[in-house]
Design a protein around this motif. Structure first.
Motif, PDB file in Angstrom:
ATOM      1  N   GLN A 146       4.377  21.130  10.798  1.00 15.33           N
ATOM      2  CA  GLN A 146       3.314  22.078  10.469  1.00 15.33           C
ATOM      3  C   GLN A 146       1.865  21.355  11.152  1.00 15.33           C
ATOM      4  O   GLN A 146       1.883  20.236  11.285  1.00 15.33           O
ATOM      5  CB  GLN A 146       3.023  21.828   8.950  1.00 15.33           C
ATOM      6  N   GLU A 147       0.911  22.090  11.444  1.00 14.22           N
ATOM      7  CA  GLU A 147      -0.295  21.730  11.964  1.00 14.22           C
ATOM      8  C   GLU A 147      -1.298  22.141  11.200  1.00 14.22           C
ATOM      9  O   GLU A 147      -1.479  22.956  10.597  1.00 14.22           O
ATOM     10  CB  GLU A 147      -0.491  22.278  13.259  1.00 14.22           C
ATOM     11  N   VAL A 148      -2.574  21.087  11.052  1.00 17.32           N
ATOM     12  CA  VAL A 148      -3.587  21.362  10.142  1.00 17.32           C
ATOM     13  C   VAL A 148      -4.486  22.202  11.037  1.00 17.32           C
ATOM     14  O   VAL A 148      -4.813  22.118  12.445  1.00 17.32           O
ATOM     15  CB  VAL A 148      -4.511  20.024  10.009  1.00 17.32           C
ATOM     16  N   MET A 149      -4.750  23.246  10.457  1.00 15.69           N
ATOM     17  CA  MET A 149      -5.677  24.280  11.161  1.00 15.69           C
ATOM     18  C   MET A 149      -7.158  24.509  10.578  1.00 15.69           C
ATOM     19  O   MET A 149      -7.200  24.048   9.387  1.00 15.69           O
ATOM     20  CB  MET A 149      -5.093  25.737  11.111  1.00 15.69           C
ATOM     21  N   GLY A 150      -8.155  24.733  11.300  1.00 20.16           N
ATOM     22  CA  GLY A 150      -9.350  25.155  11.142  1.00 20.16           C
ATOM     23  C   GLY A 150      -9.866  26.309  10.505  1.00 20.16           C
ATOM     24  O   GLY A 150     -10.839  26.361   9.708  1.00 20.16           O
ATOM     25  N   GLY A 151      -8.826  27.240  10.933  1.00 24.12           N
ATOM     26  CA  GLY A 151      -9.057  28.753  10.320  1.00 24.12           C
ATOM     27  C   GLY A 151      -7.971  29.303  10.199  1.00 24.12           C
ATOM     28  O   GLY A 151      -6.979  29.531  10.846  1.00 24.12           O
ATOM     29  N   SER A 152      -7.689  29.464   8.600  1.00 22.80           N
ATOM     30  CA  SER A 152      -6.551  30.101   8.269  1.00 22.80           C
ATOM     31  C   SER A 152      -6.914  30.746   6.971  1.00 22.80           C
ATOM     32  O   SER A 152      -7.823  30.694   6.329  1.00 22.80           O
ATOM     33  CB  SER A 152      -5.317  29.236   8.120  1.00 22.80           C
ATOM     34  N   GLY A 153      -6.125  31.819   6.677  1.00 21.47           N
ATOM     35  CA  GLY A 153      -6.304  32.796   5.394  1.00 21.47           C
ATOM     36  C   GLY A 153      -6.974  34.055   5.772  1.00 21.47           C
ATOM     37  O   GLY A 153      -7.725  34.081   7.154  1.00 21.47           O
ATOM     38  N   PHE A 154      -7.211  34.963   5.046  1.00 16.66           N
ATOM     39  CA  PHE A 154      -7.875  36.269   5.286  1.00 16.66           C
ATOM     40  C   PHE A 154      -9.160  36.060   4.645  1.00 16.66           C
ATOM     41  O   PHE A 154      -9.375  36.141   3.580  1.00 16.66           O
ATOM     42  CB  PHE A 154      -7.136  37.638   4.630  1.00 16.66           C
ATOM     43  N   SER A 155     -10.216  36.075   5.709  1.00 15.54           N
ATOM     44  CA  SER A 155     -11.655  36.028   5.477  1.00 15.54           C
ATOM     45  C   SER A 155     -12.028  34.773   4.270  1.00 15.54           C
ATOM     46  O   SER A 155     -12.706  34.971   3.571  1.00 15.54           O
ATOM     47  CB  SER A 155     -12.133  37.263   4.742  1.00 15.54           C
ATOM     48  N   ALA A 156     -11.071  33.730   4.599  1.00 11.13           N
ATOM     49  CA  ALA A 156     -11.349  32.620   3.684  1.00 11.13           C
ATOM     50  C   ALA A 156     -10.482  31.428   4.447  1.00 11.13           C
ATOM     51  O   ALA A 156      -9.955  31.488   5.435  1.00 11.13           O
ATOM     52  CB  ALA A 156     -10.376  32.949   2.451  1.00 11.13           C
ATOM     53  N   GLN A 157     -10.746  30.246   3.553  1.00 10.41           N
ATOM     54  CA  GLN A 157      -9.953  29.055   4.308  1.00 10.41           C
ATOM     55  C   GLN A 157      -9.026  28.675   3.248  1.00 10.41           C
ATOM     56  O   GLN A 157      -8.913  28.243   2.102  1.00 10.41           O
ATOM     57  CB  GLN A 157     -11.017  28.078   4.524  1.00 10.41           C
ATOM     58  N   ASN A 158      -7.764  28.449   3.862  1.00  8.03           N
ATOM     59  CA  ASN A 158      -6.516  28.140   3.153  1.00  8.03           C
ATOM     60  C   ASN A 158      -6.757  26.542   3.002  1.00  8.03           C
ATOM     61  O   ASN A 158      -7.589  25.952   3.746  1.00  8.03           O
ATOM     62  CB  ASN A 158      -5.283  28.162   3.716  1.00  8.03           C
ATOM     63  N   GLN A 159      -6.221  25.803   2.047  1.00  8.02           N
ATOM     64  CA  GLN A 159      -6.319  24.260   1.828  1.00  8.02           C
ATOM     65  C   GLN A 159      -5.574  23.968   2.885  1.00  8.02           C
ATOM     66  O   GLN A 159      -4.684  24.320   3.603  1.00  8.02           O
ATOM     67  CB  GLN A 159      -5.615  24.106   0.808  1.00  8.02           C
ATOM     68  N   ARG A 160      -6.254  22.800   3.410  1.00  5.91           N
ATOM     69  CA  ARG A 160      -5.895  21.848   4.859  1.00  5.91           C
ATOM     70  C   ARG A 160      -4.770  21.197   4.522  1.00  5.91           C
ATOM     71  O   ARG A 160      -3.952  20.655   5.678  1.00  5.91           O
ATOM     72  CB  ARG A 160      -6.914  21.313   5.251  1.00  5.91           C
ATOM     73  N   ARG A 161      -4.318  21.025   3.055  1.00  7.23           N
ATOM     74  CA  ARG A 161      -3.195  19.957   2.882  1.00  7.23           C
ATOM     75  C   ARG A 161      -1.674  20.723   3.539  1.00  7.23           C
ATOM     76  O   ARG A 161      -1.439  21.893   3.385  1.00  7.23           O
ATOM     77  CB  ARG A 161      -3.095  19.797   1.385  1.00  7.23           C
ATOM     78  N   LEU A 162      -1.035  19.960   4.277  1.00 10.41           N
ATOM     79  CA  LEU A 162       0.306  20.463   4.476  1.00 10.41           C
ATOM     80  C   LEU A 162       1.404  20.389   3.557  1.00 10.41           C
ATOM     81  O   LEU A 162       1.548  19.188   2.998  1.00 10.41           O
ATOM     82  CB  LEU A 162       0.623  19.765   6.006  1.00 10.41           C
ATOM     83  N   HIS A 163       1.937  21.382   3.243  1.00  5.22           N
ATOM     84  CA  HIS A 163       3.030  21.757   2.248  1.00  5.22           C
ATOM     85  C   HIS A 163       4.246  21.947   2.701  1.00  5.22           C
ATOM     86  O   HIS A 163       4.314  23.046   3.384  1.00  5.22           O
ATOM     87  CB  HIS A 163       2.489  22.695   1.102  1.00  5.22           C
ATOM     88  N   PHE A 164       5.397  21.176   2.483  1.00  6.82           N
ATOM     89  CA  PHE A 164       6.698  21.468   2.818  1.00  6.82           C
ATOM     90  C   PHE A 164       7.493  21.759   1.709  1.00  6.82           C
ATOM     91  O   PHE A 164       7.728  20.798   0.719  1.00  6.82           O
ATOM     92  CB  PHE A 164       7.061  20.347   3.795  1.00  6.82           C
ATOM     93  N   GLY A 165       8.350  22.665   1.721  1.00  3.69           N
ATOM     94  CA  GLY A 165       9.371  23.226   0.683  1.00  3.69           C
ATOM     95  C   GLY A 165      10.733  22.497   1.301  1.00  3.69           C
ATOM     96  O   GLY A 165      10.899  22.641   2.604  1.00  3.69           O
ATOM     97  N   LEU A 166      11.496  21.856   0.269  1.00  4.76           N
ATOM     98  CA  LEU A 166      12.467  20.960   0.879  1.00  4.76           C
ATOM     99  C   LEU A 166      13.678  21.489   0.356  1.00  4.76           C
ATOM    100  O   LEU A 166      14.938  20.963   0.571  1.00  4.76           O
ATOM    101  CB  LEU A 166      12.283  19.622   0.520  1.00  4.76           C
ATOM    102  N   GLY A 167      13.741  22.562  -0.850  1.00  2.00           N
ATOM    103  CA  GLY A 167      14.926  22.969  -1.394  1.00  2.00           C
ATOM    104  C   GLY A 167      15.573  21.588  -2.437  1.00  2.00           C
ATOM    105  O   GLY A 167      14.925  21.001  -2.761  1.00  2.00           O
ATOM    106  N   ARG A 168      16.589  21.864  -2.748  1.00  2.00           N
ATOM    107  CA  ARG A 168      17.405  20.950  -3.699  1.00  2.00           C
ATOM    108  C   ARG A 168      18.040  19.580  -2.888  1.00  2.00           C
ATOM    109  O   ARG A 168      18.636  19.686  -1.811  1.00  2.00           O
ATOM    110  CB  ARG A 168      18.561  21.650  -4.383  1.00  2.00           C
ATOM    111  N   ASP A 169      17.884  18.527  -3.464  1.00  2.00           N
ATOM    112  CA  ASP A 169      18.344  17.343  -3.199  1.00  2.00           C
ATOM    113  C   ASP A 169      17.886  16.759  -1.717  1.00  2.00           C
ATOM    114  O   ASP A 169      19.129  16.326  -1.035  1.00  2.00           O
ATOM    115  CB  ASP A 169      19.816  17.384  -3.594  1.00  2.00           C
TER     116      ASP A 169
END
Length: 131
Positions: free
Chosen positions: A75-98
């Motif tokens: 994942q890369e930190v982006m300066g412009g994301s979201g629709f007419s808004a800015q998503n949080q710049r924190r990078l979030h990874f879903g890992l599943g179980r265990d």
């Protein structure tokens, strides 16, 4: 969702720091609505808040390569994301179980590379670029 407002902006963020992305929606002539993600907590996650020192302070352009269970996500930190808004710049990874997280490799815009060995799942890791 049953609201029928004229939507104008959507942003994703983990408003309660619990490892799931929630939604903020702004509307034309309507209220700002916050949709809380009610995903069941059986799946693991890990997140990275990055702060540049040699690179820009917002860490825009920094990439995190996460190695876990024989897989890799980038994942890369982006300066412009979201629709007419800015998503949080924190990078979030879903890992599943265990998940068995081996390492996170951070590639900063300055060219600096940092490796975090065995970062703990279920946490927000705040990482400053080494100088």
């Amino acid at each position: 969702v049953t609201e029928q407002y004229d939507g104008r902006a959507i942003a994703l963020a983990d408003f309660w720091n619990r490892g799931v992305l929630d939604i903020a929606a702004a509307h034309q002539k309507g209220p700002l609505l916050l949709y809380k993600n009610t995903t069941t907590p059986e799946n693991a996650w890990i997140a990275f808040d990055l702060e540049g020192t040699k690179s820009n302070r917002s860490a825009i352009g920094a990439r995190v390569e996460l190695y876990w269970n024989g897989k890799m996500q980038i994942q890369e930190v982006m300066g412009g994301s979201g629709f007419s808004a800015q998503n949080q710049r924190r990078l979030h990874f879903g890992l599943g179980r265990d998940p068995q997280v081996e390492k996170a490799v951070i590639r900063w815009p300055s060219g600096t590379v940092q490796t975090i060995e065995s970062p703990e799942p279920g946490k927000i890791h705040r990482i400053r670029e080494v100088s």
